[in-house]
Design a protein around this motif. Structure first.
Motif, PDB file in Angstrom:
ATOM      1  N   GLU A 157     -46.188 -16.458 -52.411  1.00  0.00           N
ATOM      2  CA  GLU A 157     -46.673 -17.063 -53.644  1.00  0.00           C
ATOM      3  C   GLU A 157     -48.195 -17.027 -53.684  1.00  0.00           C
ATOM      4  O   GLU A 157     -48.848 -16.757 -52.681  1.00  0.00           O
ATOM      5  CB  GLU A 157     -46.197 -18.517 -53.732  1.00  0.00           C
ATOM      6  N   ASP A 158     -48.724 -17.292 -54.850  1.00  0.00           N
ATOM      7  CA  ASP A 158     -50.180 -17.363 -55.059  1.00  0.00           C
ATOM      8  C   ASP A 158     -50.887 -16.085 -54.618  1.00  0.00           C
ATOM      9  O   ASP A 158     -51.912 -16.125 -53.932  1.00  0.00           O
ATOM     10  CB  ASP A 158     -50.790 -18.569 -54.331  1.00  0.00           C
ATOM     11  N   ILE A 159     -50.342 -14.954 -55.015  1.00  0.00           N
ATOM     12  CA  ILE A 159     -50.961 -13.670 -54.696  1.00  0.00           C
ATOM     13  C   ILE A 159     -52.132 -13.463 -55.654  1.00  0.00           C
ATOM     14  O   ILE A 159     -51.946 -13.194 -56.831  1.00  0.00           O
ATOM     15  CB  ILE A 159     -49.951 -12.514 -54.809  1.00  0.00           C
ATOM     16  N   ARG A 160     -53.323 -13.676 -55.147  1.00  0.00           N
ATOM     17  CA  ARG A 160     -54.559 -13.571 -55.932  1.00  0.00           C
ATOM     18  C   ARG A 160     -54.460 -14.382 -57.224  1.00  0.00           C
ATOM     19  O   ARG A 160     -54.886 -13.934 -58.291  1.00  0.00           O
ATOM     20  CB  ARG A 160     -54.879 -12.113 -56.239  1.00  0.00           C
ATOM     21  N   ALA A 161     -53.906 -15.563 -57.141  1.00  0.00           N
ATOM     22  CA  ALA A 161     -53.669 -16.395 -58.331  1.00  0.00           C
ATOM     23  C   ALA A 161     -54.966 -16.785 -59.043  1.00  0.00           C
ATOM     24  O   ALA A 161     -54.982 -16.923 -60.268  1.00  0.00           O
ATOM     25  CB  ALA A 161     -52.887 -17.645 -57.941  1.00  0.00           C
ATOM     26  N   PRO A 197     -55.271 -11.259 -61.414  1.00  0.00           N
ATOM     27  CA  PRO A 197     -54.322 -11.848 -60.463  1.00  0.00           C
ATOM     28  C   PRO A 197     -53.134 -10.926 -60.175  1.00  0.00           C
ATOM     29  O   PRO A 197     -52.845 -10.002 -60.938  1.00  0.00           O
ATOM     30  CB  PRO A 197     -53.861 -13.119 -61.178  1.00  0.00           C
ATOM     31  N   GLY A 198     -52.487 -11.198 -59.068  1.00  0.00           N
ATOM     32  CA  GLY A 198     -51.243 -10.517 -58.741  1.00  0.00           C
ATOM     33  C   GLY A 198     -51.399  -9.319 -57.826  1.00  0.00           C
ATOM     34  O   GLY A 198     -52.461  -9.056 -57.266  1.00  0.00           O
ATOM     35  N   SER A 218     -52.393 -13.165 -50.461  1.00  0.00           N
ATOM     36  CA  SER A 218     -52.181 -11.723 -50.365  1.00  0.00           C
ATOM     37  C   SER A 218     -52.649 -11.120 -49.038  1.00  0.00           C
ATOM     38  O   SER A 218     -52.475  -9.926 -48.825  1.00  0.00           O
ATOM     39  CB  SER A 218     -52.911 -11.024 -51.510  1.00  0.00           C
ATOM     40  N   THR A 263     -46.475 -12.102 -63.792  1.00  0.00           N
ATOM     41  CA  THR A 263     -47.909 -12.011 -63.509  1.00  0.00           C
ATOM     42  C   THR A 263     -48.203 -11.298 -62.192  1.00  0.00           C
ATOM     43  O   THR A 263     -49.348 -10.963 -61.918  1.00  0.00           O
ATOM     44  CB  THR A 263     -48.534 -13.413 -63.457  1.00  0.00           C
ATOM     45  N   THR A 292     -47.903 -12.628 -59.277  1.00  0.00           N
ATOM     46  CA  THR A 292     -48.450 -13.573 -58.296  1.00  0.00           C
ATOM     47  C   THR A 292     -47.388 -14.126 -57.353  1.00  0.00           C
ATOM     48  O   THR A 292     -47.704 -14.862 -56.428  1.00  0.00           O
ATOM     49  CB  THR A 292     -49.141 -14.751 -59.005  1.00  0.00           C
ATOM     50  N   LYS A 293     -46.124 -13.791 -57.590  1.00  0.00           N
ATOM     51  CA  LYS A 293     -45.046 -14.251 -56.709  1.00  0.00           C
ATOM     52  C   LYS A 293     -44.123 -13.075 -56.403  1.00  0.00           C
ATOM     53  O   LYS A 293     -43.690 -12.352 -57.291  1.00  0.00           O
ATOM     54  CB  LYS A 293     -44.258 -15.378 -57.369  1.00  0.00           C
TER      55      LYS A 293
END
Length: 153
Positions: free
Chosen positions: A32-36, A41-42, A12, A68, A70-71
């Protein structure tokens, strides 16, 4: 239409800058993997609001967010600008968070950009609206009759 190729990014960090540069360069991106691994998250509410703002000022802009958050899949459109636009920035970040990239995007629009931003004017993270008004005193880039100025409690 041809197949769209996406540049893949992770995390992020610098999300707003990534979206701004993707819009200016007309490059589609997937983040991808935004604050996963975070407790929450997300995407944050202000980031989703910024994406809605991009949709308002760009023509044919496509934003897809997974359940979620997160992507993110972002395909920028043409910066069209516009008049009499209104955007509610929410209360998680101040108007300065949205105004910084808007000033840049407004320079490249097909039409001039006139937008009314609703939200808080000061917070501890972003430049206040007074900073913009003082800096752009002698230019036409930012003209703002601020109706109410206050802070978030």
């Amino acid at each position: 239409m041809g197949k769209v190729s996406y540049m893949k990014l992770k995390g992020s960090q610098n999300l707003r800058l990534r979206l701004l540069l993707a819009t200016l360069s007309s490059k589609s991106i997937i983040i991808e993997d935004i604050r996963a691994d975070a407790t929450w998250p997300g995407l944050r509410p202000h980031e989703v609001s910024f994406l809605h703002l991009l949709e308002k000022i760009c023509d044919d802009c496509v934003v897809e967010i997974n359940e979620t958050g997160t992507k993110l899949k972002y395909k920028p459109g043409i910066i069209k600008g516009g008049r009499h636009l209104v955007h509610d920035c929410g209360v998680s970040r101040s108007i300065g968070y949205f105004l910084e990239p808007l000033i840049v995007l407004g320079l490249f629009g097909k039409k001039s950009l006139t937008i009314r931003l609703k939200g808080i004017t000061n917070d501890s993270k972003d430049p206040s609206i007074d900073t913009f008004l003082n800096y752009f005193t002698y230019t036409e880039a930012v003209r703002s009759p601020c109706r109410r100025i206050g802070t978030k409690n």
